[in-house]
Write a protein that holds these residues in place. Structure first.
Motif, PDB file in Angstrom:
ATOM      1  N   ALA A  94       0.864  -1.181   0.000  1.00 42.87           N
ATOM      2  CA  ALA A  94       0.000   0.000   0.000  1.00 42.87           C
ATOM      3  C   ALA A  94       0.899   1.229   0.000  1.00 42.87           C
ATOM      4  O   ALA A  94       2.080   1.156   0.364  1.00 42.87           O
ATOM      5  CB  ALA A  94      -0.923   0.011   1.211  1.00 42.87           C
ATOM      6  N   ASP A  95       0.344   2.358  -0.409  1.00 43.08           N
ATOM      7  CA  ASP A  95       1.102   3.607  -0.364  1.00 43.08           C
ATOM      8  C   ASP A  95       1.005   4.166   1.046  1.00 43.08           C
ATOM      9  O   ASP A  95       0.117   4.954   1.373  1.00 43.08           O
ATOM     10  CB  ASP A  95       0.553   4.594  -1.387  1.00 43.08           C
ATOM     11  CG  ASP A  95       1.359   5.879  -1.436  1.00 43.08           C
ATOM     12  OD1 ASP A  95       2.429   5.937  -0.809  1.00 43.08           O
ATOM     13  OD2 ASP A  95       0.909   6.837  -2.110  1.00 43.08           O
ATOM     14  N   LEU A  96       1.939   3.780   1.886  1.00 39.92           N
ATOM     15  CA  LEU A  96       1.886   4.124   3.302  1.00 39.92           C
ATOM     16  C   LEU A  96       2.337   5.549   3.578  1.00 39.92           C
ATOM     17  O   LEU A  96       1.852   6.184   4.519  1.00 39.92           O
ATOM     18  CB  LEU A  96       2.737   3.144   4.111  1.00 39.92           C
ATOM     19  CG  LEU A  96       2.345   1.669   4.002  1.00 39.92           C
ATOM     20  CD1 LEU A  96       3.314   0.802   4.798  1.00 39.92           C
ATOM     21  CD2 LEU A  96       0.916   1.443   4.480  1.00 39.92           C
ATOM     22  N   ASP A  97       3.256   6.069   2.782  1.00 36.11           N
ATOM     23  CA  ASP A  97       3.800   7.401   3.057  1.00 36.11           C
ATOM     24  C   ASP A  97       3.282   8.474   2.109  1.00 36.11           C
ATOM     25  O   ASP A  97       3.744   9.609   2.130  1.00 36.11           O
ATOM     26  CB  ASP A  97       5.327   7.377   3.054  1.00 36.11           C
ATOM     27  CG  ASP A  97       5.916   6.793   1.778  1.00 36.11           C
ATOM     28  OD1 ASP A  97       5.148   6.507   0.832  1.00 36.11           O
ATOM     29  OD2 ASP A  97       7.146   6.611   1.724  1.00 36.11           O
ATOM     30  N   GLY A  98       2.326   8.123   1.249  1.00 35.03           N
ATOM     31  CA  GLY A  98       1.653   9.110   0.417  1.00 35.03           C
ATOM     32  C   GLY A  98       2.466   9.692  -0.710  1.00 35.03           C
ATOM     33  O   GLY A  98       2.132  10.767  -1.222  1.00 35.03           O
ATOM     34  N   ASP A  99       3.502   8.978  -1.149  1.00 32.37           N
ATOM     35  CA  ASP A  99       4.335   9.501  -2.235  1.00 32.37           C
ATOM     36  C   ASP A  99       4.010   8.875  -3.585  1.00 32.37           C
ATOM     37  O   ASP A  99       4.718   9.101  -4.569  1.00 32.37           O
ATOM     38  CB  ASP A  99       5.818   9.320  -1.913  1.00 32.37           C
ATOM     39  CG  ASP A  99       6.229   7.862  -1.773  1.00 32.37           C
ATOM     40  OD1 ASP A  99       5.342   6.978  -1.842  1.00 32.37           O
ATOM     41  OD2 ASP A  99       7.439   7.609  -1.605  1.00 32.37           O
ATOM     42  N   GLY A 100       2.950   8.063  -3.651  1.00 33.60           N
ATOM     43  CA  GLY A 100       2.495   7.543  -4.931  1.00 33.60           C
ATOM     44  C   GLY A 100       2.995   6.180  -5.304  1.00 33.60           C
ATOM     45  O   GLY A 100       2.557   5.627  -6.322  1.00 33.60           O
ATOM     46  N   ASP A 101       3.906   5.597  -4.517  1.00 31.62           N
ATOM     47  CA  ASP A 101       4.368   4.248  -4.832  1.00 31.62           C
ATOM     48  C   ASP A 101       3.935   3.272  -3.740  1.00 31.62           C
ATOM     49  O   ASP A 101       3.401   3.651  -2.703  1.00 31.62           O
ATOM     50  CB  ASP A 101       5.882   4.200  -5.066  1.00 31.62           C
ATOM     51  CG  ASP A 101       6.681   4.856  -3.948  1.00 31.62           C
ATOM     52  OD1 ASP A 101       6.296   4.710  -2.768  1.00 31.62           O
ATOM     53  OD2 ASP A 101       7.695   5.504  -4.245  1.00 31.62           O
ATOM     54  N   GLN A 102       4.167   2.005  -3.998  1.00 35.22           N
ATOM     55  CA  GLN A 102       3.668   0.944  -3.142  1.00 35.22           C
ATOM     56  C   GLN A 102       4.729   0.488  -2.142  1.00 35.22           C
ATOM     57  O   GLN A 102       5.757  -0.091  -2.523  1.00 35.22           O
ATOM     58  CB  GLN A 102       3.220  -0.239  -3.984  1.00 35.22           C
ATOM     59  CG  GLN A 102       2.048   0.072  -4.899  1.00 35.22           C
ATOM     60  CD  GLN A 102       0.763   0.263  -4.130  1.00 35.22           C
ATOM     61  OE1 GLN A 102       0.296  -0.647  -3.436  1.00 35.22           O
ATOM     62  NE2 GLN A 102       0.172   1.437  -4.243  1.00 35.22           N
ATOM     63  N   ASP A 103       4.482   0.772  -0.878  1.00 33.09           N
ATOM     64  CA  ASP A 103       5.354   0.313   0.199  1.00 33.09           C
ATOM     65  C   ASP A 103       4.899  -1.078   0.646  1.00 33.09           C
ATOM     66  O   ASP A 103       3.869  -1.587   0.206  1.00 33.09           O
ATOM     67  CB  ASP A 103       5.292   1.310   1.356  1.00 33.09           C
ATOM     68  CG  ASP A 103       5.525   2.731   0.883  1.00 33.09           C
ATOM     69  OD1 ASP A 103       6.600   3.008   0.337  1.00 33.09           O
ATOM     70  OD2 ASP A 103       4.604   3.562   1.032  1.00 33.09           O
ATOM     71  N   LEU A 104       5.680  -1.698   1.529  1.00 32.54           N
ATOM     72  CA  LEU A 104       5.364  -3.036   2.007  1.00 32.54           C
ATOM     73  C   LEU A 104       5.266  -3.043   3.531  1.00 32.54           C
ATOM     74  O   LEU A 104       6.000  -2.326   4.224  1.00 32.54           O
ATOM     75  CB  LEU A 104       6.451  -4.038   1.585  1.00 32.54           C
ATOM     76  CG  LEU A 104       6.646  -4.258   0.087  1.00 32.54           C
ATOM     77  CD1 LEU A 104       7.817  -5.191  -0.173  1.00 32.54           C
ATOM     78  CD2 LEU A 104       5.375  -4.806  -0.551  1.00 32.54           C
ATOM     79  N   VAL A 105       4.349  -3.866   4.035  1.00 28.85           N
ATOM     80  CA  VAL A 105       4.263  -4.105   5.470  1.00 28.85           C
ATOM     81  C   VAL A 105       4.184  -5.610   5.678  1.00 28.85           C
ATOM     82  O   VAL A 105       3.482  -6.317   4.957  1.00 28.85           O
ATOM     83  CB  VAL A 105       3.065  -3.368   6.098  1.00 28.85           C
ATOM     84  CG1 VAL A 105       1.756  -3.756   5.462  1.00 28.85           C
ATOM     85  CG2 VAL A 105       3.018  -3.586   7.597  1.00 28.85           C
ATOM     86  N   VAL A 106       4.939  -6.096   6.665  1.00 33.22           N
ATOM     87  CA  VAL A 106       5.076  -7.527   6.921  1.00 33.22           C
ATOM     88  C   VAL A 106       4.745  -7.808   8.382  1.00 33.22           C
ATOM     89  O   VAL A 106       5.262  -7.137   9.287  1.00 33.22           O
ATOM     90  CB  VAL A 106       6.508  -7.999   6.608  1.00 33.22           C
ATOM     91  CG1 VAL A 106       6.630  -9.505   6.818  1.00 33.22           C
ATOM     92  CG2 VAL A 106       6.921  -7.621   5.192  1.00 33.22           C
ATOM     93  N   ALA A 107       3.878  -8.806   8.610  1.00 32.79           N
ATOM     94  CA  ALA A 107       3.599  -9.269   9.967  1.00 32.79           C
ATOM     95  C   ALA A 107       4.591 -10.368  10.326  1.00 32.79           C
ATOM     96  O   ALA A 107       4.729 -11.345   9.599  1.00 32.79           O
ATOM     97  CB  ALA A 107       2.176  -9.794  10.069  1.00 32.79           C
ATOM     98  N   ASN A 108       5.296 -10.189  11.456  1.00 32.71           N
ATOM     99  CA  ASN A 108       6.351 -11.116  11.876  1.00 32.71           C
ATOM    100  C   ASN A 108       5.908 -11.867  13.127  1.00 32.71           C
ATOM    101  O   ASN A 108       5.865 -11.293  14.213  1.00 32.71           O
ATOM    102  CB  ASN A 108       7.637 -10.345  12.167  1.00 32.71           C
ATOM    103  CG  ASN A 108       8.070  -9.481  11.005  1.00 32.71           C
ATOM    104  OD1 ASN A 108       8.307  -9.972   9.913  1.00 32.71           O
ATOM    105  ND2 ASN A 108       8.161  -8.175  11.235  1.00 32.71           N
ATOM    106  N   GLU A 109       5.608 -13.158  12.982  1.00 27.33           N
ATOM    107  CA  GLU A 109       5.084 -13.908  14.111  1.00 27.33           C
ATOM    108  C   GLU A 109       6.126 -14.094  15.212  1.00 27.33           C
ATOM    109  O   GLU A 109       5.784 -14.233  16.382  1.00 27.33           O
ATOM    110  CB  GLU A 109       4.578 -15.277  13.657  1.00 27.33           C
ATOM    111  CG  GLU A 109       5.662 -16.220  13.172  1.00 27.33           C
ATOM    112  CD  GLU A 109       5.120 -17.617  12.926  1.00 27.33           C
ATOM    113  OE1 GLU A 109       3.948 -17.851  13.229  1.00 27.33           O
ATOM    114  OE2 GLU A 109       5.883 -18.458  12.437  1.00 27.33           O
ATOM    115  N   GLY A 110       7.415 -14.078  14.852  1.00 27.27           N
ATOM    116  CA  GLY A 110       8.453 -14.340  15.839  1.00 27.27           C
ATOM    117  C   GLY A 110       8.924 -13.134  16.595  1.00 27.27           C
ATOM    118  O   GLY A 110       9.590 -13.260  17.630  1.00 27.27           O
TER     119      GLY A 110
END
Length: 477
Positions: free
Chosen positions: A48-64
């Motif tokens: 998703a574009d998390l920082d509003g600059d028009g490109d797609q950032d990534l977010v990862v859920a880390n179970e450990g």
């Protein structure tokens, strides 16, 4: 006799109807995976574009490591070092990005397995996040999805409870805070939830993959965010992930289900009313843990990508256009990929892949390098059925110059015009008769006055008579 054609460099998304034969040829490919460090035991990834600059950032859920990793896009599909946020809960298994508080940026919701809650992290507006606020759900939540379930315009949450055999629905108060969860029974040991309008009545229904039941549950929305009793559809051994999309092009939402136990993906076609036909299975890799639907090859229909934890790769199945699929082609990811997500990560207009690698402690990015070639045959009345071949510009994205390949069967009048995203003419690359054979048209990134243009998306319009074909070009500096 020489036949006169105009081969024109209109929007890449405009529908073009030609009274001539056309064939799209895709040589599907992905660049070798590039791995970026996340936390311990990555289990889920979304873009998703998390920082509003028009490109797609990534977010990862880390179970450990009891948190999420945020990786900001540099603008070209490469990523900065991860910033980690503590949830603070144990065993985060799933993450989704959506505008939960209605302020225009992308917030995060995280399902935390051993804490029996879901965390909400609000975006400050620049891709950094506030401290998590936790909301109780059922027992051992494994998957979360955000959608407007009650039709009031904000993003509610649906959370799967593995040990509870239920899905929790949390309605949004309108500001990114949530009322107490309401639980609805599903099948045995559910693992994944997806929200979509399955029955075509305009509200968001739920589909749930049930690990132990060998089926998928469909819960139809009453229109207010409450749900009727689940109806279960058999899919086979150990379904672990479900995705909804219009796979056969008939306007309703079909289902794709990854089945860990049989190394396959099941496709269930929608009957048009939110009921489903029997599953049809397609082989993928070993222990598929996630499935995602997207137009990966750029031909307008929904292909499938599956993350195979056991074989360390991503299977891509191309859609034949009717929800039947070609044999899977596998692309190496990192160690133990558990989740896959498709998005345009490098800004070139096609769908790239990101995979969360559970054993590798990282996320793989596979950039799409598919070349789309269009064969256009001359009109029947011309008496010549040889094809004109127009290739996608290469390289794309480009830094200083790029070329569009062209094969002409005979003398042809060629017009190639570059436009910006507003439709303004930037440069005329060709407006002349050209000889038959293979050639190419060069754009050096300058306008008609010789001035260097700025970074951005441009369109090259290629026309034959009154007909047009488009090529989307991305200039990066």
């Amino acid at each position: 006799m020489r036949f006169r054609y105009v081969v024109a460099c209109v929007s890449a998304f405009a529908a073009v109807t030609l009274p001539m034969a056309r064939a799209w040829s895709q040589v599907l490919c992905f660049d070798a995976a590039v791995n970026y460090t996340a936390g311990l035991g990555p289990y889920s990834v979304c873009a998703a574009d998390l920082d509003g600059d028009g490109d797609q950032d990534l977010v990862v859920a880390n179970e450990g490591s009891s948190g999420v990793s945020v990786l900001k896009n540099n603008g070209d599909g490469t990523y900065a070092s991860a910033t980690n946020y503590y949830t603070p809960s144990t065993y985060p298994r799933s993450v989704v990005a959506a505008d939960l508080d209605g302020d225009g940026d992308q917030d995060l919701a995280v399902a935390n397995g051993f804490s029996n809650n879901v965390s909400v992290l609000k975006n400050i507006g620049d891709g950094t996040f506030t401290v998590a606020v936790n909301y109780a759900v059922g027992t051992y939540p494994r998957s979360v999805f955000a959608a407007d379930l009650d039709g009031d315009g904000d993003q509610d949450l649906a959370v799967i409870n593995y040990w509870g055999g239920s899905v929790s629905v949390l309605k949004n108060n309108g500001d990114g805070t949530y009322v107490l969860a309401v639980n609805y029974a599903v099948g045995s040991y559910p693992l994944s939830v997806f929200a979509a309008d399955l029955d075509g009545d305009g509200d968001q229904d739920l589909a749930v993959a049930n690990y132990n039941g060998g089926d998928v549950s469909v819960l139809k929305n009453n229109g207010d965010g409450t749900f009727v009793a689940a109806v279960n559809y058999a899919v086979g051994t150990i379904p672990v992930s479900v995705s909804a999309a219009d796979l056969d092009g008939d306007g309703d939402r079909d289902l794709a289900v990854a089945k860990e136990g049989s190394g396959s993906v099941a496709v269930l076609k929608n009957n048009g009313d939110g009921t489903y036909a029997s599953a049809v299975n397609y082989a993928v890799g070993t222990y598929p843990r996630s499935v995602f639907a997207a137009d990966i090859d750029g031909d307008g229909d929904q292909d499938l990508a599956a993350a195979n934890e056991g074989s360390g790769n991503i299977s891509v199945l191309k859609n034949n256009g009717n929800a039947t699929y070609t044999s899977a082609v596998n692309y190496l990811a990192g160690s133990g990929p558990r989740s896959v997500f498709a998005a345009d990560l490098d800004g070139d207009g096609d769908q790239d892949l990101a995979a969360a690698n559970g054993s590798g402690g990282n996320v793989s990015v596979l950039l799409n390098c598919t070349v789309v070639t269009t064969d256009v045959k001359a009109p029947e009345e011309s008496g010549n059925l040889e094809s004109i071949r127009i290739s996608q510009n290469q390289p794309n994205p480009f830094n200083s110059s790029t070329r569009i390949g062209l094969t002409l069967p005979q003398y042809s009048y060629v017009r190639a015009v570059v436009h910006d995203i507003l439709g303004h003419e930037i440069a005329r690359l060709a407006d002349r008769e050209m000889e038959p054979g293979e050639t190419s048209i060069l754009w050096d990134g300058r306008d008609s006055r010789g001035r260097i243009v700025g970074s951005g998306v441009y369109f090259c319009r290629m026309s034959i008579g009154s007909y047009s074909i488009a090529r989307k070009m991305v200039l990066l500096k």
